[in-house]
Write a protein that holds these residues in place. Structure first.
Motif, PDB file in Angstrom:
ATOM      1  N   ALA A   5      31.297  68.682  19.482  1.00  0.00           N
ATOM      2  CA  ALA A   5      32.368  68.111  18.661  1.00  0.00           C
ATOM      3  C   ALA A   5      33.627  68.916  18.959  1.00  0.00           C
ATOM      4  CB  ALA A   5      32.029  68.184  17.176  1.00  0.00           C
ATOM      5  N   ILE A   6      34.696  68.226  19.303  1.00  0.00           N
ATOM      6  CA  ILE A   6      35.962  68.877  19.624  1.00  0.00           C
ATOM      7  C   ILE A   6      36.978  68.464  18.568  1.00  0.00           C
ATOM      8  CG2 ILE A   6      37.829  69.087  21.292  1.00  0.00           C
ATOM      9  CD1 ILE A   6      35.793  68.507  23.481  1.00  0.00           C
ATOM     10  N   TYR A   7      37.457  69.435  17.817  1.00  0.00           N
ATOM     11  CA  TYR A   7      38.467  69.200  16.791  1.00  0.00           C
ATOM     12  C   TYR A   7      39.819  69.614  17.350  1.00  0.00           C
ATOM     13  CZ  TYR A   7      34.825  68.516  13.300  1.00  0.00           C
ATOM     14  OH  TYR A   7      33.758  68.028  12.590  1.00  0.00           O
ATOM     15  N   THR A   8      40.813  68.758  17.163  1.00  0.00           N
ATOM     16  CA  THR A   8      42.153  69.086  17.654  1.00  0.00           C
ATOM     17  C   THR A   8      43.085  69.338  16.486  1.00  0.00           C
ATOM     18  OG1 THR A   8      43.013  66.827  17.655  1.00  0.00           O
ATOM     19  CG2 THR A   8      41.815  67.537  19.610  1.00  0.00           C
ATOM     20  N   SER A   9      44.015  70.234  16.712  1.00  0.00           N
ATOM     21  CA  SER A   9      45.077  70.411  15.733  1.00  0.00           C
ATOM     22  C   SER A   9      45.904  69.130  15.732  1.00  0.00           C
ATOM     23  CB  SER A   9      45.962  71.600  16.117  1.00  0.00           C
ATOM     24  OG  SER A   9      47.096  71.647  15.277  1.00  0.00           O
ATOM     25  N   ASN A  10      46.332  68.735  14.589  1.00  0.00           N
ATOM     26  CA  ASN A  10      47.111  67.503  14.479  1.00  0.00           C
ATOM     27  C   ASN A  10      48.612  67.758  14.462  1.00  0.00           C
ATOM     28  OD1 ASN A  10      44.837  65.863  14.470  1.00  0.00           O
ATOM     29  ND2 ASN A  10      44.501  66.284  12.320  1.00  0.00           N
ATOM     30  N   HIS A  11      49.017  68.947  14.848  1.00  0.00           N
ATOM     31  CA  HIS A  11      50.434  69.284  14.910  1.00  0.00           C
ATOM     32  C   HIS A  11      50.908  69.084  16.342  1.00  0.00           C
ATOM     33  CE1 HIS A  11      54.200  71.102  13.893  1.00  0.00           C
ATOM     34  NE2 HIS A  11      54.054  71.999  14.835  1.00  0.00           N
ATOM     35  N   PHE A  26      34.096  69.216  30.163  1.00  0.00           N
ATOM     36  CA  PHE A  26      32.746  69.158  29.598  1.00  0.00           C
ATOM     37  C   PHE A  26      32.004  67.918  30.103  1.00  0.00           C
ATOM     38  CE2 PHE A  26      33.814  71.708  25.491  1.00  0.00           C
ATOM     39  CZ  PHE A  26      33.594  72.902  26.159  1.00  0.00           C
ATOM     40  N   ILE A  27      32.698  66.805  30.132  1.00  0.00           N
ATOM     41  CA  ILE A  27      32.096  65.549  30.578  1.00  0.00           C
ATOM     42  C   ILE A  27      31.663  65.652  32.039  1.00  0.00           C
ATOM     43  CG2 ILE A  27      32.623  63.128  31.095  1.00  0.00           C
ATOM     44  CD1 ILE A  27      34.295  63.156  28.433  1.00  0.00           C
ATOM     45  N   LEU A  31      28.165  66.741  29.430  1.00  0.00           N
ATOM     46  CA  LEU A  31      28.134  66.872  27.977  1.00  0.00           C
ATOM     47  C   LEU A  31      28.703  65.618  27.326  1.00  0.00           C
ATOM     48  CD1 LEU A  31      28.024  69.848  29.053  1.00  0.00           C
ATOM     49  CD2 LEU A  31      29.085  70.490  26.897  1.00  0.00           C
ATOM     50  N   LEU A  32      28.186  65.295  26.164  1.00  0.00           N
ATOM     51  CA  LEU A  32      28.707  64.184  25.367  1.00  0.00           C
ATOM     52  C   LEU A  32      29.704  64.764  24.369  1.00  0.00           C
ATOM     53  CD1 LEU A  32      28.634  61.195  24.564  1.00  0.00           C
ATOM     54  CD2 LEU A  32      26.747  61.757  23.032  1.00  0.00           C
ATOM     55  N   CYS A  33      30.936  64.296  24.408  1.00  0.00           N
ATOM     56  CA  CYS A  33      32.011  64.855  23.578  1.00  0.00           C
ATOM     57  C   CYS A  33      32.397  63.906  22.457  1.00  0.00           C
ATOM     58  CB  CYS A  33      33.237  65.148  24.434  1.00  0.00           C
ATOM     59  SG  CYS A  33      32.946  66.408  25.683  1.00  0.00           S
ATOM     60  N   ILE A 103      25.133  67.462  16.617  1.00  0.00           N
ATOM     61  CA  ILE A 103      26.051  68.234  17.445  1.00  0.00           C
ATOM     62  C   ILE A 103      25.453  69.608  17.742  1.00  0.00           C
ATOM     63  CG2 ILE A 103      28.341  69.317  17.492  1.00  0.00           C
ATOM     64  CD1 ILE A 103      28.387  66.228  17.742  1.00  0.00           C
ATOM     65  N   ASP A 104      25.553  70.020  19.015  1.00  0.00           N
ATOM     66  CA  ASP A 104      25.025  71.315  19.435  1.00  0.00           C
ATOM     67  C   ASP A 104      26.025  72.449  19.247  1.00  0.00           C
ATOM     68  OD1 ASP A 104      22.347  70.569  20.493  1.00  0.00           O
ATOM     69  OD2 ASP A 104      23.563  69.309  21.828  1.00  0.00           O
ATOM     70  N   PHE A 105      27.313  72.153  19.478  1.00  0.00           N
ATOM     71  CA  PHE A 105      28.337  73.187  19.219  1.00  0.00           C
ATOM     72  C   PHE A 105      29.683  72.521  18.977  1.00  0.00           C
ATOM     73  CE2 PHE A 105      28.640  72.801  23.813  1.00  0.00           C
ATOM     74  CZ  PHE A 105      29.974  73.031  24.121  1.00  0.00           C
ATOM     75  N   VAL A 106      30.577  73.320  18.384  1.00  0.00           N
ATOM     76  CA  VAL A 106      31.888  72.823  17.946  1.00  0.00           C
ATOM     77  C   VAL A 106      32.992  73.653  18.598  1.00  0.00           C
ATOM     78  CG1 VAL A 106      33.415  72.523  15.940  1.00  0.00           C
ATOM     79  CG2 VAL A 106      30.952  72.087  15.717  1.00  0.00           C
TER      80      VAL A 106
END
Length: 107
Positions: A5-11, A26-27, A31-33, A103-106
């Motif tokens: 799981a990839i979290y992005t800053s929304n700024h 990663f892809i 890896l599945l993102c 999810i395996d990692f964040v």
């Protein structure tokens, strides 16, 4: 298959474009993102649709500005306090997401 799981800053868009580049790498390694962002979809348009998903998640908002791009400190402070008031709800929502998607990692 490893799931991230990839979290992005929304700024702004810079954070999201860097996370899109990371997801692309990663892809390449199979890896599945799962990208969690409320940035425009076109930023993630280069990602292989078979190896990524995009879902709306607002984890932050950055500094608030007025019409001249001058930082609005008090508005930013109040919005941050409002966001922190919702922290238990937001964390619970994302814990559910992470468990459901296995999810395996964040990032």
């Amino acid at each position: 298959m490893i799931k991230v799981a990839i979290y992005t800053s929304n700024h702004g868009f810079g954070h999201a474009t860097r996370m899109a580049a990371l997801a692309e790498e990663f892809i390449r390694y199979g890896l599945l993102c799962h990208v969690r962002s409320n940035r425009p979809e076109f930023i993630f348009g280069n990602l292989n649709p078979h190896y990524h998903s995009l879902s709306d998640a607002g984890i932050d908002f950055g500094v608030r500005h007025n019409h001249n791009l001058v930082p609005e400190k008090e508005l930013t402070r109040q919005d941050l306090l409002d966001l922190m008031d919702r922290r238990p709800e937001l964390v619970a929502q994302d814990v559910r997401f992470l468990k459901e998607q296995e999810i395996d990692f964040v990032v």
